[in-house]
Scaffold this motif. Structure first.
Motif: not given
Length: 241
Positions: A75-85, A116-121
């Protein structure tokens, strides 16, 4: 040993958060809905799941291929505002010295490797605390709600049904947990060290931190062997780059 939040944060450049949660059905292997349904299993068997925080590129380039060799996913918990950095240094609050996945890479992680893709805020701010590794100003209840809801909606906009959350730095309180439950069916902290005892509470999953170099593989193996022999369901949480 439980490390302080500041100590943990200093090592995050070298870390991927691998949560080995030994619960009824490993979240890395089954959907959250299936995992929740399995709580009714009268004879649970310890299993291991792997979770990786932040959305760093090495989840795709290193962790996913390695786990695939053994038929495992994560499972990867994604920081959405850091995507693409993708360049270093960058402006991601979690760690400015590592590259993060793009949306296409996150899609590859899900579709090619079965993760699985999860949230990290949204921004990786502490949801409750201030100072040290946290921001200087305490978030309001509305700001906490925005971190939770906007992260989930951003993931949904790119085709990810995120039902799992990992709180930044493992920071939360009971009031925040109630807010989390409005959007997510599971929450994995970071400083909640120890075994998950059956029956499980998916909104407060415990873990055992394991850090590369300082924690030998033999220690993690011993933990897994201990859990496998136990009649209880346990969890361990490994940080490996």
């Amino acid at each position: 040993m439980i490390r302080s939040r500041s100590s943990l944060a200093r090592h995050r450049a070298k870390l991927l958060t691998i949560g080995a949660a030994v619960w009824a059905v490993a979240a890395a292997l089954l959907s959250p809905a299936a995992a929740n349904a399995a709580v009714d299993n009268p004879a649970p068997t310890p299993l291991v799941s792997f979770t990786f925080d932040d959305g760093m590129q090495n989840a795709l380039t290193q962790a996913a291929p390695t786990l695939k060799k053994y038929g495992l996913t994560g499972t990867s918990y994604i920081i959405t505002n850091c995507v693409g950095m993708t360049t270093v240094p960058n402006n991601c609050r979690a760690n400015t010295d590592v590259p993060y996945m793009t949306w296409d890479q996150i899609t590859q992680l899900q579709n090619t490797y079965g993760w699985e893709i999860g949230s990290h805020t949204v921004d990786h701010q502490c949801l409750v605390s201030v100072g040290n590794d946290c921001q200087a100003t305490k978030l309001t209840a509305a700001q906490v709600d925005a971190e939770l809801a906007n992260s989930r909606s951003a993931l949904a906009a790119h085709g990810f049904n995120a039902t799992a959350l990992a709180t930044p730095y493992g920071d939360y309180d009971m009031s925040t947990l109630a807010q989390i439950a409005k959007y997510y069916s599971s929450m994995r902290g970071f400083a909640d060290v120890g075994n998950n005892i059956w029956p499980l509470g998916d909104l407060l999953l415990h873990n055992t931190p394991v850090q590369e170099v300082t924690t030998p593989v033999s220690t993690l193996k011993a933990k897994v062997d201990e859990d496998r022999k136990s009649t209880r369901l346990n969890s361990s949480h490994a940080n490996i780059s």
